[in-house]
Design a protein around this motif. Structure first.
Motif, mmCIF file in Angstrom:
data_model
loop_
_atom_site.group_PDB
_atom_site.id
_atom_site.type_symbol
_atom_site.label_atom_id
_atom_site.label_comp_id
_atom_site.label_asym_id
_atom_site.label_seq_id
_atom_site.Cartn_x
_atom_site.Cartn_y
_atom_site.Cartn_z
ATOM 1 N N GLN A 291 48.076 -9.852 15.673
ATOM 2 C CA GLN A 291 47.495 -10.931 16.476
ATOM 3 C C GLN A 291 47.716 -12.237 15.725
ATOM 4 N N GLN A 292 48.378 -13.219 16.400
ATOM 5 C CA GLN A 292 48.731 -14.480 15.744
ATOM 6 C C GLN A 292 47.491 -15.320 15.459
ATOM 7 N N TRP A 293 46.609 -15.385 16.468
ATOM 8 C CA TRP A 293 45.395 -16.196 16.338
ATOM 9 C C TRP A 293 44.170 -15.356 16.610
ATOM 10 N N VAL A 294 43.054 -15.673 15.943
ATOM 11 C CA VAL A 294 41.747 -15.069 16.252
ATOM 12 C C VAL A 294 40.853 -16.211 16.724
ATOM 13 N N PRO A 295 40.681 -16.380 18.059
ATOM 14 C CA PRO A 295 40.010 -17.578 18.577
ATOM 15 C C PRO A 295 38.524 -17.648 18.272
ATOM 16 N N GLU A 296 37.859 -16.501 18.278
ATOM 17 C CA GLU A 296 36.409 -16.491 18.060
ATOM 18 C C GLU A 296 36.079 -15.692 16.794
ATOM 19 N N PRO A 297 34.986 -16.019 16.108
ATOM 20 C CA PRO A 297 34.594 -15.223 14.932
ATOM 21 C C PRO A 297 34.449 -13.754 15.287
ATOM 22 N N SER A 298 35.153 -12.911 14.555
ATOM 23 C CA SER A 298 35.070 -11.471 14.822
ATOM 24 C C SER A 298 34.684 -10.771 13.530
ATOM 25 N N ALA A 299 33.837 -9.763 13.672
ATOM 26 C CA ALA A 299 33.334 -9.039 12.499
ATOM 27 C C ALA A 299 34.457 -8.248 11.853
ATOM 28 N N VAL A 300 34.489 -8.267 10.530
ATOM 29 C CA VAL A 300 35.498 -7.515 9.777
ATOM 30 C C VAL A 300 34.844 -6.238 9.272
ATOM 31 N N SER A 301 35.475 -5.110 9.565
ATOM 32 C CA SER A 301 34.931 -3.829 9.117
ATOM 33 C C SER A 301 35.414 -3.549 7.703
ATOM 34 N N ILE A 302 34.497 -3.553 6.763
ATOM 35 C CA ILE A 302 34.828 -3.238 5.367
ATOM 36 C C ILE A 302 34.081 -1.962 5.011
#
Length: 1542
Positions: free
Chosen positions: A128-139
């Protein structure tokens, strides 16, 4: 906005704080401007990328501004104002970060959100080139099973990579490039991976450049031998205490001076060691970067020093090896800034080599460029993995935007709670918030020569940007603070990325107790990786330029991007922000001074030898310990203030406001320790051993104590120095007052600030008074005779008044006697020549003598054992002494002399101390109480109220006192050394003696429960001797007179299996009595001196009877008659012991077979004649009840007085049991409350009033706290004691019945006394309401006549009123006697019942002669109608049978008669239902049917039931309807025994 137009409340409000200013890079003429389109929301944190930025507001919301190409809406790609990131609303974000073209945020729960450009996987999203909205990162940690989500503390963003620091101190990376530190060549990495190279190490902080990364890592602890003794105080670090049964090994040694750095250790500096990949800082602290700034006089006047949150120059403790320094223009003459004068003075002092020696740290003197920020003092804190406060990484490395731009990284300060938990380990030395310069890529062209020139000026000692040293003793965080400097630098002058020279300093900690265990983080290392194109990793040389300053206001944070910079500014409305900065700056300066005093004065003093006595050294160590605690607190407060200035800056969350008590207590404790040291002459004792040290450091002492006069003695200067910290309280009060003026007077914030200011000011004045008191006391001890001084001088004792001027004398004193009275804060001392007596103040009562009594100017002093009068020379002296003594006594009773009266209410002094008070006292004179200690309530010199009295030999009384004597309820213990046990009494006392109810447990094992009088058993009581397993267990219950058994009593000799029930005198059986044995023997007759002597009757188990004379126990001797079970008898002379052969001289009679049988049981009828009459039994129990009601003898007394005594008894007993709620259940409490209402017995007596009395009696007898209840409880106890066990003898049945009747009669007398309107026995109560509908008589046709058959309850009888209360409790032993007496005939009855019940219903009805018309034809069983078959069994008259069986579940005769009556009605209803016509029974018809019901009811002990009813039923019922029915039942009982089956 015009700030003058705002109200003061709004002016200090949050809208004027955290204002965002931005300016572009590369131009020196541009002034920072407010961020366009941004309102006045308070911003807590900001981060900049290449063309965008992120803001975090105080409510946890996140806004983005600048060029946002990743946004989906065209209008949002270049918004005119910051836009809210809606995806993060409600997530409570705590920190934000910005990369070149992407952003990140971390929430309170540790979840990471990413958005922006994702071309290199830097947002952890695949494909995905852009992430427009804050998205949770699974760590997720895949090494755990199951894999667990990782909580993140900190986030750092580069251009194409992102790093996250987890709560377990591990680094997770994603994105593209070698700067990830991952062992992979496959990019992009979109799933966060752990940086394995640092696995197992404690990472403290991470930072990202555009294409490189940095991490601050804690060094592993070095394996060094742990010394046995503390380097500072030379005490053992490990101690072993050998107890009798265990050994305690303790490693909790706590040095009062804490961790220190020896000069020799500080000088050991390692040479520079830099590898291409790692910078090692093998020091005690963290690695800080700092900026070397050229001196530029032209810019000097533009610097507002108030904006620079610095630890002033004073903060450099000389024992620290400070290498990293920041040099900048000083601001010497700016009056607008509160910090300026002190700061400038110190800067000049530091810059002048003649004023400050730096050579001891291995450095050459610093040139004349003043230091705004020399260093930050140490912060001692426990190592922790949950907070970044352990170490603050302030490494200015390239930000995400460009390799040459430095960003600021900070960590939070420790909480104050942790501070106090660890203060004892060592004093902490925290500094200001850490920030370092931001350097821009462009600026003035500086040549290499300029840099070389600067370095030569520094004597080759200046540190590079990556080389600021942080000394840290115990792993705590230390913060640099230069936001003011940074925020006002002209953008085009910021040009600096790295320096050539780096140095590593090795500092070794001094061990202090558990230092090794507590401080794993003493050393840290910086790891760097990634691109080194521009020397980001610490290996490239770049010139530096001098920043220029721009004036914005008070800066709290700065951020740098590639093309722009940002600063968060606070407006100083009404001086609010300035006051906060003033508080922070002065607190740091104050801390620096404390650190100097501790390290340069206290520590050397304690290390001196021969300091004097152990007590003096101990007092000095206590001062040092309290000083260290205070120093630690101040240091932590300085750090927390720096953190506070980065936040919302709400006044109400100031630590000195929220935790005021912590500060007040710390200052109070320190001042107390110093005054104790002063009073004991500590400063004078120090003069000799410390003279050399003091002379050497005279200038230092004068400098630190701010004493200008050179003629003052060194010890006095030391004294001044020790009291120096208390001055700080005035500063707190002033600052809080300044802050308060920024609020509306009516606001709660104003009130709180005002109150706190008063508290600090009040404490300052209070501590000033304490110092004067201590100096006055010290002066007195210098003049007091030596021998007495040793015994009277105590650290906490202060002089208030003394009579050396002869102003006070003892009345009636001898002509040549010398009486000297000295009033201390804890005692009044009466000194005579070489002797003295100390009277504790808590037990002194002083009152003026009236002139009428001849006591002119006289004071009467009362103590527990003495009373004397003091005569003063003048009325003024009398008033002065009376006031002084009263106030001293009052203060001693309050027990808080060290603490000032915070607040208004408690500060009011009482005119005179209370007459009634609590105090502790040891008697020395009273013969009975000599050496005993009393702790409890007093009244005018006498123990009065609750208290505990202990004697040295172990005796102890705990309970109530009255006028100096034990009086009321109490517990008494007397040790018995011979038996190694103790006598124990719990009960009532009167005038110092046991009197009233109590329980006395003897050491021998005997227990007496009962009444006492004058310390002797007197009245009714129970004595248990031994246990069942002991040699002679026995039990006596009965009357006692003067400690001896006297009157009626029951003695149970458990060993011999005999029970005596009779009269006693002087502890022996004397008079009439009855003895029963476990073998069934029964004797009644005369006793003399514990022996059967005189006339008596003896019955054996087989009914053999001897009636005659006895001479000893079971020994016949004299004339008598022996009757056999068959009626034969012998008359004559008998001698011998029963059961072992008896000699008989007499005549044998065999009665005629045809003689009437009625004479046979004549002896049985005589039983009881020689026993104690029932009315003579238990007289003491009833007498006690009458006494409780206030009557001298039964019936003689006032009724109102009796009710008053009942009320008093209830209240007293409730109060006594209040402390042990388990004794009283909720229902009992409700019963007690209901007993407070007395039934009205005025006017005509009615059935309703009779019922009220009955209900009251039931409740009263239900609680032992009521006199009647206690009486009933005691009677039940004695009854069971008499007739249970060996006493369960059938011969005693008539005695048992007589005893119950006697109880009823005597209790009824009591009830009639309490309720005089209650009619006498057998009287009829007139009905107040008409009778209900007349019902037909059961057996006759005429209507029921009340006169013939009155209802129970309408006739007043003692049994009707009291049996329902009494009989249920006495029923088990009584019914057992009935069962034993009727055993034989009941066996016959039961055998017949079992035999006849084998027949079916029809056969049995026919056999018993029941008329066929009464036989049921059909039966209704569970709603079904069934025919009665010849085989049907136990079905006919089933309801009547079931009803009759309930006779066994009732107790009183009246209840049993009602059951019989109900049975007859059930029979009648059953017959009428089958006949379906009106029918009148005749007895001939009724008897067989009832006989059938009795047989089918199968009542096992029917004979006992019948005899019990017969003996105890009311006489007036015998001829009524119930009487006839009972006679029918009795007839059935006898008829069943005679039934024979053909």
């Amino acid at each position: 906005m015009d700030s003058k137009k705002r109200s003061s409340t709004k002016a200090e409000g949050s809208k004027e704080r955290g204002l965002v200013h931005v300016w572009p890079a590369g131009s020196c003429s541009v002034t920072p401007e407010r961020l366009p389109g941004w309102g006045e929301r308070t911003v807590l944190q900001a981060a900049l990328g290449v063309k965008h930025g992120v803001l975090l507001t105080e409510d946890g919301a996140v806004y983005s501004f600048g060029t946002l190409p990743w946004r989906s809406a065209p209008a949002e790609t270049c918004p005119s104002s910051p836009i809210l990131e809606h995806a993060l609303v409600g997530q409570c974000v705590v920190t934000v970060a910005a990369g070149s073209f992407h952003s990140g945020a971390v929430t309170e729960s540790g979840v990471v959100y990413m958005w922006g450009e994702n071309s290199a996987g830097q947002c952890a999203v695949a494909n995905q080139q852009w992430v427009p909205e804050p998205s949770a990162v699974s760590i997720a940690d895949s090494e755990t099973s199951p894999s667990l989500a990782v909580r993140i503390l900190q986030l750092a963003c580069g251009e194409e990579h992102t790093l996250a620091l987890s709560i377990s101190r591990e680094i997770w990376a994603w994105g593209t490039g070698c700067q990830l530190g991952l062992m992979t060549t496959t990019f992009p990495v979109t799933k966060p991976q752990k940086v394995e190279h640092l696995a197992g190490r404690v990472v403290l902080q991470v930072a990202c450049g555009a294409s490189h990364s940095l991490a601050l890592v804690q060094c592993p602890p070095s394996q060094k031998p742990v010394p046995e003794r503390c380097n500072q105080c030379s005490q053992l670090l490990m101690t072993m205490t050998d107890k009798e049964d265990h050994v305690i090994i303790s490693d909790s040694h706590c040095c009062p001076l804490g961790v220190t750095l020896a000069e020799s250790q500080a000088e050991k500096q390692a040479s520079t060691a830099i590898s291409p990949s790692t910078e090692t800082r093998d020091s005690q602290g963290e690695v800080f970067e700092n900026t070397h700034v050229q001196h530029d006089p032209a810019v000097a006047n533009k610097l507002n020093v108030g904006n620079v949150q610095t630890t002033s120059g004073d903060a450099v403790p000389p024992q620290l090896d400070i290498i990293g320094t920041t040099e900048t223009s000083s601001a010497r003459n700016i009056p607008s800034d509160p910090d300026a004068p002190a700061g400038n003075e110190h800067m000049q002092k530091l810059s002048d080599p003649s004023k400050r020696e730096n050579s001891e740290n291995g450095e050459k003197p610093v040139p004349s460029q003043p230091l705004v920020e020399d260093a930050v003092p140490n912060l001692h804190s426990p190592p922790t993995t949950s907070t970044s406060a352990l170490n603050s990484l302030v490494v200015s490395c390239a930000s995400a935007v460009g390799v040459r731009v430095a960003a600021t990284y900070e960590a939070g300060a420790l909480s104050l709670k942790k501070v106090m938990n660890f203060y004892s380990t060592a004093p902490c030395e925290p500094g200001a918030q850490a920030s370092s310069s931001s350097i821009g890529p462009e600026g003035l062209k500086d040549s290499r020569e300029e840099q070389v020139k600067q370095e030569s000026m520094q004597g080759k000692k200046s540190s590079s940007l990556v080389d600021i040293r942080e000394e840290e003793s115990e792993g705590g965080s230390r913060r640099l603070s230069l936001p003011g400097l940074l925020s006002q630098v002209s953008p085009r002058l910021l040009r600096k990325a790295a320096r050539v020279k780096t140095r590593t300093v090795v500092l070794t900690p001094t061990y202090s107790g558990e230092a090794d265990a507590l401080l794993p983080s003493l050393r840290t290392e910086v790891y760097s990786w990634g691109s080194n194109t521009f020397g980001q990793l610490g290996h490239s040389d770049f010139p530096t330029t001098v920043p220029r300053l721009a004036k914005l206001g008070y800066i709290s944070r700065v951020a740098a991007g590639r093309d722009s910079y940002l600063a968060l500014v606070d407006k100083n409305i009404m001086g609010y922000i300035a006051s906060l900065h003033e508080l922070a700056a002065t607190e740091r300066r104050f801390y620096a001074k404390l650190s100097d005093i501790k390290s340069q004065i206290l520590r050397p003093l304690l290390s001196l030898e021969n300091l004097g006595t152990a007590s003096t050294v101990q007092l000095l160590q206590e001062v040092a310990s309290r000083f260290s605690k205070l120093c630690y607190l101040i240091g932590q407060h300085g750090a927390s203030l720096s953190s506070f200035l980065q936040g919302v800056k709400e006044a109400r969350s100031l630590v000195i406001l929220k935790h005021a008590s912590l500060f007040l207590d710390s200052y109070t404790e320190y001042c107390t320790a110093v005054t104790h040291f002063l009073v004991m002459g500590g400063f004078q004792l120090l003069a000799k051993p410390a003279i050399d040290f003091l002379n050497k450091n005279q200038e230092l002492l004068q400098d630190l104590s701010e004493v200008i006069d050179e003629n003052i003695q060194l010890i006095e200067i030391l004294n001044t120095l020790f009291f120096l910290p208390t001055r700080r309280l005035h500063n707190y009060a002033e600052v809080l007052l300044k802050l308060a003026t920024c609020f509306e007077v009516t606001s709660p914030d104003y009130q709180k600030l005002q109150d706190s200011s008063s508290c600090y000011e009040c404490l300052a004045l209070h501590l000033g008074r304490k110092r004067k008191e201590a100096e006055y006391t010290l002066g007195f001890w210098k003049t007091f005779p030596g021998k007495m001084t040793d015994s009277l001088r105590k650290p906490e004792r202060r002089l208030l008044c003394e009579s050396s001027n002869r102003a006070l004398s003892l009345q009636h004193a001898g002509r040549f006697s010398v009486n000297w009275f000295i009033l201390f804060n804890d005692a009044l001392v009466h000194a005579q020549f070489s002797t003295h007596h100390v009277f504790p103040l808590a037990t002194i009562w002083a009152e003026p003598l009236s002139e009428e009594a001849g006591g002119v100017n006289g004071l009467k002093i009362t103590t527990p054992e003495e009373q004397f009068t003091l005569i003063s020379s003048t009325p003024q002296e009398k008033t002065k002494w009376l006031r002084a003594i009263s106030q001293a006594v009052d203060q001693a009773l309050r027990g808080a002399s060290d603490h000032p009266p915070y607040g208004g209410g408690s500060s009011i002094q009482r005119q005179e101390p209370p007459i009634s008070r609590s105090a502790k006292y040891t008697f020395y004179k009273d013969p009975r109480l000599k050496d005993a200690t009393y702790d409890g309530r007093w009244f005018s010199g006498k123990p009065h109220g609750r208290g505990v009295l202990k004697w040295p030999d172990g005796k102890m009384y705990s309970g109530t006192f009255r006028n100096g004597l034990e009086d009321g309820y109490g517990e008494y213990r007397i040790p018995n050394k011979a038996l190694s046990k103790e006598d124990h009494y719990v009960g009532h006392w009167k005038e110092g003696k046991m009197c009233g109810q109590g329980v006395y447990s003897y050491a021998s094992g005997e227990v007496f429960e009962g009444c006492f009088q004058d310390n002797m058993r007197h009245g009714h009581g129970l004595l248990r001797s031994g246990k069942l397993t002991s040699s002679s267990p026995s039990m006596f219950i009965g009357q006692w007179v003067m400690d001896k058994k006297s009157g009626y009593g029951v003695f149970d000799d458990i060993t011999r299996g005999e029970k005596y029930m009779g009269m006693w005198q002087d502890d022996v059986c004397q008079g009439n009595g009855v003895v029963v044995t476990q073998f069934g023997l029964y004797y009644e007759g005369n006793f003399h001196l514990n022996k059967m002597m005189g006339n008596g009757v003896l019955l054996s188990e087989d009914d053999t009877i001897y009636e005659g004379e006895f001479s000893d126990d079971w020994t016949l001797n004299g004339k008598g008659t022996l009757t056999m079970p068959n009626g034969d008898y012998i008359e004559g002379y008998f001698s011998g012991e029963w059961g072992s052969g008896i000699k008989i001289t007499g005549t044998y009679f065999k009665p005629s077979l045809y003689e009437s049988d009625k004479d046979k049981p004549k002896v049985f009828r005589k039983l009881g004649n020689l026993a104690v009459p029932a009315d003579e039994k238990w007289k003491a129990v009833f007498d006690e009840c009458w006494h409780q009601l206030g009557c001298e003898s039964p019936g003689q007394g006032e009724v109102w007085k009796a009710w008053e005594n009942i009320a008093v008894a209830l209240t007293a007993n409730r109060r006594q049991h209040r402390d042990s709620p388990e004794i009283l259940s909720r229902s009992q409490t409700q019963t007690l409350e209901s007993l407070e209402f007395i039934p009205q017995h005025v006017g005509a007596f009615s059935v309703e009033k009779y019922d009220d009395i009955k209900k009251y009696l039931i409740k009263a007898c239900d609680t032992p706290l009521h006199p009647l209840g206690r009486l009933v409880e005691t009677l039940v106890a004695v009854y069971r004691m008499t007739y249970v066990g060996v006493g369960a003898n059938r011969r005693l049945l008539q005695e048992a019945v007589k005893e119950i009747k006697s109880y009823l009669k005597r209790i009824f007398q009591l009830v009639r006394f309490l309720f005089p309107e209650l009619p006498e026995e057998g009287s009829t109560i007139p009905l107040s309401a008409p009778l209900p509908t007349e019902r037909k008589s059961f057996c006759t046709g005429k209507s029921d006549s009340r006169s013939e058959s009155p209802e129970p309850g309408y006739v007043v009888t003692s049994s009707g009123l009291l049996l329902p209360v009494l009989l249920p409790r006495l029923y088990p032993p009584l019914f057992m006697l009935y069962a034993l007496e009727n055993d034989r005939e009941e066996d016959v009855y039961w055998e017949c019942v079992l035999r006849l019940n084998k027949q079916p219903d029809i056969a049995l009805l026919g056999f018993l002669g029941v008329q066929r018309k009464f036989w049921p034809v059909t039966l209704s069983i569970l709603g079904e109608t069934k025919k009665v078959l010849p085989t049907t069994k136990d079905a006919c008259f089933a309801s009547a049978v079931e009803c009759l069986q309930q006779i066994s579940t009732t107790f009183t005769p009246s209840d049993k008669l009602k059951v019989i009556q109900q049975t007859f009605e059930e029979i009648s209803q059953g017959v009428l239902a089958s006949l379906q016509e009106d029918f009148l029974w005749s007895m001939d018809d009724l008897f067989p049917v009832f006989l059938y019901v009795v047989l089918r009811a199968r009542i096992r002990n029917l004979g006992s039931e019948v005899h019990l009813i017969e003996d105890l039923m009311d006489p007036y019922l015998q001829h009524g309807e119930q009487g006839i029915m009972f006679t029918t039942l009795k007839a059935c009982y006898y008829q069943i025994q005679r039934e024979k089956l053909n």
